[in-house]
Motif scaffolding. Structure first.
Motif, PDB file in Angstrom:
ATOM      1  N   ARG A 164      14.290 -31.068  -6.721  1.00 35.56           N
ATOM      2  CA  ARG A 164      14.258 -30.692  -8.127  1.00 35.56           C
ATOM      3  C   ARG A 164      13.090 -29.632  -7.967  1.00 35.56           C
ATOM      4  O   ARG A 164      13.367 -28.343  -9.150  1.00 35.56           O
ATOM      5  CB  ARG A 164      13.113 -32.226  -8.976  1.00 35.56           C
ATOM      6  N   TYR A 165      11.799 -29.662  -6.867  1.00 32.95           N
ATOM      7  CA  TYR A 165      11.078 -28.809  -6.978  1.00 32.95           C
ATOM      8  C   TYR A 165      11.803 -27.337  -6.640  1.00 32.95           C
ATOM      9  O   TYR A 165      10.829 -26.784  -7.671  1.00 32.95           O
ATOM     10  CB  TYR A 165      10.602 -29.401  -5.784  1.00 32.95           C
ATOM     11  N   VAL A 166      12.098 -27.610  -5.780  1.00 30.54           N
ATOM     12  CA  VAL A 166      13.330 -25.615  -5.962  1.00 30.54           C
ATOM     13  C   VAL A 166      14.061 -25.645  -6.356  1.00 30.54           C
ATOM     14  O   VAL A 166      13.995 -24.421  -7.014  1.00 30.54           O
ATOM     15  CB  VAL A 166      14.250 -26.188  -4.699  1.00 30.54           C
ATOM     16  N   GLU A 167      14.424 -26.134  -7.402  1.00 28.16           N
ATOM     17  CA  GLU A 167      15.326 -25.959  -8.462  1.00 28.16           C
ATOM     18  C   GLU A 167      14.822 -25.242  -9.663  1.00 28.16           C
ATOM     19  O   GLU A 167      14.764 -24.381 -10.293  1.00 28.16           O
ATOM     20  CB  GLU A 167      16.217 -26.808  -8.887  1.00 28.16           C
ATOM     21  N   TRP A 168      13.072 -26.043  -9.374  1.00 24.49           N
ATOM     22  CA  TRP A 168      12.365 -25.127 -10.584  1.00 24.49           C
ATOM     23  C   TRP A 168      11.303 -24.485 -10.359  1.00 24.49           C
ATOM     24  O   TRP A 168      10.554 -24.285 -11.161  1.00 24.49           O
ATOM     25  CB  TRP A 168      11.813 -26.803 -11.615  1.00 24.49           C
ATOM     26  N   GLN A 169      11.281 -24.255  -9.114  1.00 23.52           N
ATOM     27  CA  GLN A 169       9.955 -22.964  -9.178  1.00 23.52           C
ATOM     28  C   GLN A 169      10.583 -21.661  -9.577  1.00 23.52           C
ATOM     29  O   GLN A 169      11.645 -21.534  -9.972  1.00 23.52           O
ATOM     30  CB  GLN A 169       9.944 -22.744  -7.400  1.00 23.52           C
TER      31      GLN A 169
END
Length: 232
Positions: A164-169
């Motif tokens: 999710r962190y990668v997706e929302w960066q």
């Protein structure tokens, strides 16, 4: 490479369940593309409801207002080559519903019985002709209990938070620590809700995706689907 479409008689419905961040939507979209099926993102439907209610100032703690507001709400899923477009009363909200706040609110509104019943009815209608890949949290147990193929995807909380962190960066200002906390909270909400809680269907295949690539997951699912279609 996308396979040639089969006739309606030779198609199946595929149900993919699992907690937030397990990769369900990405995998389901790719599996549908490989098989020439229609992908139905049920989570997006609940997120669209949450976005609409937030805009109207309606809280999940006001079920009567939410149920009444459902009469003014229309959600459409438009298939596309690259992604599925989500229309809320004709407005493209595909990107607007992909936020941590909307995700948590969606889980809360999903606990309102009439909202779930309304969306489940829509989902079942979409799957009547077969040839669908549907992902969510109660697809194999409640929405499509007779789906010919069922999967339950999972991964560690830390890995799901990382994804999710990668997706929302670049889109959301949020830390890994907060994501881990939010996902754990969402897991608790989904697993303990009174209506259609998150759980693995008895006949679903469990797949831990923590150390798997998207391609590995997709190919395993497509291979299994083709085995069912070929009567193996």
């Amino acid at each position: 490479m996308k396979q040639a479409s089969r006739s309606t008689q030779a198609r199946i419905n595929i149900a993919i369940d699992g907690p937030a961040g397990a990769g369900k939507s990405t995998v389901a979209r790719h599996v549908a593309r490989e098989l020439g099926y229609i992908y139905i993102d049920t989570g997006a439907m609940y997120r669209a409801v949450a976005l609409h209610m937030n805009r109207r100032g309606i809280s999940p703690d006001e079920p009567e207002r939410a149920i009444e507001e459902m009469k003014q709400l229309q959600v459409e899923l438009i298939p596309g080559e690259a992604r599925q477009t989500i229309l809320l009363n004709g407005e493209d909200v595909t990107e607007l519903i992909r936020t941590p706040e909307v995700s948590l609110q969606a889980s809360k509104f999903a606990q309102i019985a009439l909202i779930r019943e309304t969306l489940v009815h829509m989902q079942r209608q979409l799957a009547e002709r077969k040839g669908t890949v549907m992902d969510g949290r109660d697809i194999g147990t409640h929405v499509l209990p007779h789906a010919e193929q069922k999967w339950f995807l999972t991964a560690t909380v830390e890995e799901r938070a990382r994804r999710r962190y990668v997706e929302w960066q670049g889109k959301e200002q949020i830390t890994m620590e907060q994501l881990i906390k939010d996902i754990a909270e969402r897991d608790h909400q989904d697993a303990t809700r009174a209506i259609s809680p998150l759980k693995q269907a008895d006949d679903a295949m469990l797949l831990d995706t923590t150390y798997m690539s998207i391609d590995e997951i997709v190919q395993r699912m497509v291979k299994q689907a083709n085995s069912i279609l070929d009567g193996e």
